[in-house]
Scaffold this motif. Structure first.
Motif, PDB file in Angstrom:
ATOM      1  N   GLU A   1       1.159  -1.754   0.153  1.00 32.85           N
ATOM      2  CA  GLU A   1       0.593  -1.983   1.483  1.00 32.85           C
ATOM      3  C   GLU A   1       0.660  -3.459   1.847  1.00 32.85           C
ATOM      4  O   GLU A   1       0.942  -3.814   3.013  1.00 32.85           O
ATOM      5  CB  GLU A   1      -0.854  -1.498   1.532  1.00 32.85           C
TER       6      GLU A   1
ATOM      7  N   THR B   1       2.365  -4.993   5.233  1.00 30.98           N
ATOM      8  CA  THR B   1       1.648  -5.851   6.186  1.00 30.98           C
ATOM      9  C   THR B   1       2.293  -7.225   6.313  1.00 30.98           C
ATOM     10  O   THR B   1       2.082  -7.919   7.311  1.00 30.98           O
ATOM     11  CB  THR B   1       0.173  -6.017   5.784  1.00 30.98           C
TER      12      THR B   1
ATOM     13  N   TYR C   1       1.488   5.268   6.368  1.00 32.14           N
ATOM     14  CA  TYR C   1       2.023   4.428   7.445  1.00 32.14           C
ATOM     15  C   TYR C   1       3.150   5.120   8.219  1.00 32.14           C
ATOM     16  O   TYR C   1       3.771   4.511   9.084  1.00 32.14           O
ATOM     17  CB  TYR C   1       2.516   3.096   6.871  1.00 32.14           C
TER      18      TYR C   1
END
Length: 342
Positions: free
Chosen positions: A167, A171, A203
């Motif tokens: 993650e 990001t 996502y």
């Protein structure tokens, strides 16, 4: 050399109480702590042979690890420190990620009549656990579990640890994120891969199977698989690597191929060692709570040796933490230069 009488006099208890503490028998917690503190202060060493003959215990614990690397040796140090305080010695031996060797080491420790065992399992086979249970030898699994069997475990939340790592890359704007994972027949490999996949699902991003590789947790496999990934016509922009040894191998491959981190490829590893911190640039890594793992495993095993099975089987799932460093930040060198010139 101090005697048991010296310990009793200094602690203000009877020699029988000191003996009960040394032998792992039930004693009030406050009294036990006082006696253990006095034993350490005086440097008292009980006669192990005499104790073994009297109690039918060797006051020895076995610890079977896959390797003698930093991660497991740090755990072993914490375990040994705690068990020494209870009057136990630790014998560490390694399986080399080989199930047959693991069985041989467990058999050897059983024949040595250890009072308890800590094991990092190399596969899903559970025969040895059942055998140890039959013999009345408490066993705690560390780092990995064996599926479909109820036993005490001290584990890390591998799924969320891997999730945090991937993650973070998303990001930071990376899209083609590859993975070098370990063996799927051990829970660390399976769970870290599950965490990797879950990020893409959450996502709503496509999973590119061309940049997914499976190794065996060794430095050699990390080296080989990173070379494969970075030799692709469309190599990944970032790679999550599922343990410290494969990360070291991957970094050796990157250096050999003259690939820059993070400009050409960003790297996140699972496990944090001196090498990850000293690499150039320092690596972003998922940090496991080594001290907490060792403390929980040692204290739980001592509890079982003392006959307390009140919460059996107990499973601890400890939280891993992502530490962000320069290997995932393309602007890192520029920031350093700017700060130096300020």
């Amino acid at each position: 050399m101090p005697t048991i009488k010296d310990v009793a006099a200094k602690a203000g208890v009877s020699t029988a109480t000191v003996s009960r503490v040394i032998n792992g028998e039930k004693v009030r917690e406050e009294t036990k702590e006082k006696v253990i503190k006095t034993i350490k202060l005086l440097g008292y060493r009980p006669n192990q042979i005499a104790r073994s003959l009297k109690t039918q215990k060797t006051h020895t614990i076995g610890f079977v690890v896959p390797d003698y690397g930093q991660f497991f040796m740090q755990i072993a140090k914490v375990v040994e420190d705690i068990l020494n305080g209870y009057g136990y010695s630790l014998v560490v031996c390694y399986s080399d990620e080989n199930p047959d060797r693991e069985k041989a080491r467990i058999r050897m420790l059983t024949e040595k009549q250890v009072d308890g065992m800590l094991v990092v399992p190399t596969s899903d086979e559970d025969n040895y656990i059942m055998e140890l249970n039959k013999r009345g030898i408490p066993v705690i699994l560390i780092d990995r579990m064996v599926k479909d069997i109820q036993t005490d475990c001290v584990l890390v939340d591998n799924v969320n640890g891997a999730y945090q790592a991937v993650e973070h890359l998303i990001t930071k704007g990376y899209q083609r994120i590859g993975v070098i994972n370990g063996r799927q027949e051990v829970t660390t490999g399976e769970e870290r891969y599950r965490g990797y996949l879950r990020v893409f699902e959450d996502y709503n991003l496509p999973i590119d199977r061309d940049i997914i590789r499976f190794g065996d947790f060794s430095t050699e496999s990390g080296y080989t698989l990173m070379k494969e990934l970075m030799s692709l016509q469309n190599p990944p922009e970032a790679v999550f690597i599922a343990n410290c040894y494969m990360t070291i191998g991957a970094m050796l491959a990157i250096k050999e191929m003259d690939i820059k981190v993070p400009e050409d490829v960003a790297i996140v590893g699972f496990d944090d060692t001196e090498l990850t911190r000293l690499s150039d640039p320092p690596l972003t890594a998922v940090v496991q709570p080594v001290r907490e793992i060792g403390e929980m495993a040692a204290n739980l095993l001592y509890k079982r040796i003392c006959g307390d099975m009140s919460d059996y089987p107990k499973m601890y799932r400890l939280k891993a933490t992502l530490v962000v460093r320069a290997s995932t930040d393309p602007g890192w060198k520029a920031d350093i230069i700017e700060k130096k010139g300020a």
